[in-house]
Design a protein around this motif. Structure first.
Motif, PDB file in Angstrom:
ATOM      1  N   THR A 114       0.845  -1.184   0.000  1.00 27.67           N
ATOM      2  CA  THR A 114       0.000   0.000   0.000  1.00 27.67           C
ATOM      3  C   THR A 114       0.887   1.243   0.000  1.00 27.67           C
ATOM      4  O   THR A 114       2.097   1.164   0.236  1.00 27.67           O
ATOM      5  CB  THR A 114      -0.906   0.026   1.236  1.00 27.67           C
ATOM      6  OG1 THR A 114      -0.083   0.176   2.405  1.00 27.67           O
ATOM      7  CG2 THR A 114      -1.719  -1.257   1.360  1.00 27.67           C
ATOM      8  N   SER A 132       0.943   3.596   2.209  1.00 23.75           N
ATOM      9  CA  SER A 132       1.494   3.788   3.551  1.00 23.75           C
ATOM     10  C   SER A 132       2.631   2.816   3.825  1.00 23.75           C
ATOM     11  O   SER A 132       3.665   3.185   4.403  1.00 23.75           O
ATOM     12  CB  SER A 132       0.392   3.614   4.607  1.00 23.75           C
ATOM     13  OG  SER A 132      -0.562   4.650   4.495  1.00 23.75           O
ATOM     14  N   ASN A 184      -6.287   5.135   2.403  1.00 22.38           N
ATOM     15  CA  ASN A 184      -4.898   4.691   2.441  1.00 22.38           C
ATOM     16  C   ASN A 184      -3.936   5.723   1.850  1.00 22.38           C
ATOM     17  O   ASN A 184      -2.740   5.471   1.786  1.00 22.38           O
ATOM     18  CB  ASN A 184      -4.741   3.364   1.681  1.00 22.38           C
ATOM     19  CG  ASN A 184      -3.338   2.812   1.777  1.00 22.38           C
ATOM     20  OD1 ASN A 184      -2.788   2.641   2.858  1.00 22.38           O
ATOM     21  ND2 ASN A 184      -2.728   2.551   0.612  1.00 22.38           N
TER      22      ASN A 184
END
Length: 327
Positions: free
Chosen positions: A3, A5, A124
Motif C-alpha cells: 500500500t 502507507s 490509504n
C-alpha cells in the motif's frame, strides 16, 4: 503489492517495499483562494496521477493573510502569487502582531480545505499540510530586505514577532491534526547561507522550528523542506522529521552525500525546470533512475526539490511514475 502507507513506512525505515514511493506536488493558482476549489483541484490532481502521498499546497499567504498582507496572481509559472501589501514596516510593528485563531479567517479556510481533502481521498492515501516556518512567515510579512534589516538593528522586536507567529502556527498545527493529516510539510525557506549564518539561524529560526515540529510530534509523515541554494543541511541531521526534501540537483549535498548525514528518508532526484519542464519522458526516467541508483532505492522517495511548475508537461509527470515501476 504494498500500500502507499507501507511503501512510505519502508522508505522511512531506510528500506524499500515493492518499489520506491513517488510524489510530485504543485500550486493551484486562483483555485488556492477558495478552500473548496483548492480541495477539488488537489483531489483531481491526485486522482489522475495517484502519487504515494498528497502535499496540500495553499498560497503562502494563507498563514499571514489574517494579519493583513495582500497578494496577487500575476501568472508565475511556479503557480506562486506576488505580495502587494506588507504589514511590517517599522521594527515596532513586530510587537503589534496578535496571535491568530486557527479556526477563523484564512487559517479556518485551510482547515476546511483539509477536511474536504480527507473526505475525498482513499483512506490509504496520506496527506500532509504545508506549514511555513516563523522566519518564512516573517519574510512574507515584511519582505526579505526589511526582515534582514530588522534582524540586524532590532533583533528583540523581531523575536517578539516570531514568538507570536510561532504560537499562531502551533495552534494551526494542533487544529490540522484533527483533520486527519499524516504530517506537515515544514518549509524552512530562510535556512540558507545565502541569507544568514548558521549561528544566526540557531537564534532566530531553530528554537521556533523545534517548537512547531514538537507540536507535529506523533504524526508519522513529517517532511522538512530546505528551500533554495546553500541550504543548512545540518538541520536535517537533528530535526525530528521522517523525510527531508531539498533542491538536491541544484545545491549540496547530493543524494549520496546526504545519505551519510541523516537517517531521514530522502525526497528528491528530479530537476524541476531542466527536466520536468524542459525535458521529455526519457530524460525524466533517466534522471529518476540515476537518483534511485545513488540511494539503491532505500530510504528514498522520488520527487522534485520543490513544487513542480504548473507548466510541466503531463507526459513528464507520468514518466516519473513509470520510473519507479508504477503499475
Amino acid at each position: 503489492m504494498s500500500t502507499r502507507s507501507e511503501r512510505l513506512e519502508a522508505a522511512i525505515a531506510g528500506e524499500v517495499a515493492d518499489r520506491p514511493p513517488v510524489a510530485l506536488w504543485r500550486h493551484f493558482p486562483v483555485d488556492d483562494q477558495d478552500p473548496a476549489l483548492l480541495a477539488e483541484a488537489t483531489l483531481a490532481y491526485q486522482h489522475e496521477f495517484d502519487f504515494d502521498f498528497v502535499k496540500v499546497t495553499p498560497a503562502s499567504s494563507f498563514c499571514v493573510g489574517d494579519w493583513g498582507v495582500r497578494d496577487v496572481w500575476k501568472g508565475d509559472p511556479e503557480g506562486t502569487r506576488q505580495y502587494s501589501k506588507r504589514v511590517v514596516v517599522d521594527a515596532k510593528d513586530w510587537r503589534a502582531l496578535e496571535k491568530l485563531d486557527p479556526t477563523k479567517g484564512r487559517l479556518g479556510d485551510q482547515l476546511h480545505c483539509l477536511q474536504l481533502i480527507g473526505e475525498g481521498l482513499d483512506p490509504n492515501t496520506p496527506f500532509v499540510q504545508t506549514v511555513f516556518s516563523p522566519l518564512s512567515q516573517a519574510k512574507n510579512l515584511a519582505g526579505e530586505g526589511k526582515l534582514m534589516e530588522h534582524l540586524r538593528v532590532a533583533p528583540e522586536d523581531v523575536l517578539a514577532g516570531l514568538e507570536t507567529i510561532a504560537q499562531s502556527t502551533i495552534g494551526f498545527v494542533e487544529a490540522a491534526r484533527k483533520q486527519g493529516i499524516a504530517g506537515i510539510f515544514y518549509a524552512a525557506q530562510q535556512a540558507t547561507f545565502r541569507l544568514m549564518e548558521l549561528e544566526a539561524y540557531r537564534r532566530f529560526g531553530e528554537p521556533f522550528d523545534r517548537r512547531i515540529l514538537e507540536a507535529a510530534g506523533g504524526l508519522w509523515l513529517n517532511v522538512l523542506h530546505l528551500h533554495g541554494q546553500g541550504v543548512m543541511f545540518a538541520l536535517a541531521e537533528s530535526y525530528p522529521v521522517q523525510i527531508v526534501n531539498w533542491h538536491d540537483r541544484e545545491t549540496a549535498p547530493d543524494l549520496a552525500a546526504a545519505r551519510e548525514r541523516t537517517r531521514a528518508a530522502l525526497c528528491g532526484g528530479l530537476r524541476r525546470w531542466d527536466t520536468m519542464v524542459l525535458g521529455d519522458p526519457h530524460s525524466v526516467e533517466t534522471e529518476a533512475r540515476e537518483a534511485i541508483g545513488a540511494t539503491q532505492g532505500r530510504g528514498f522517495i522520488l520527487g522534485t526539490g520543490c513544487v513542480v511548475p504548473i507548466i510541466a508537461p503531463r507526459a513528464n509527470l507520468l514518466a516519473a511514475r513509470r520510473a519507479v515501476g508504477f503499475a
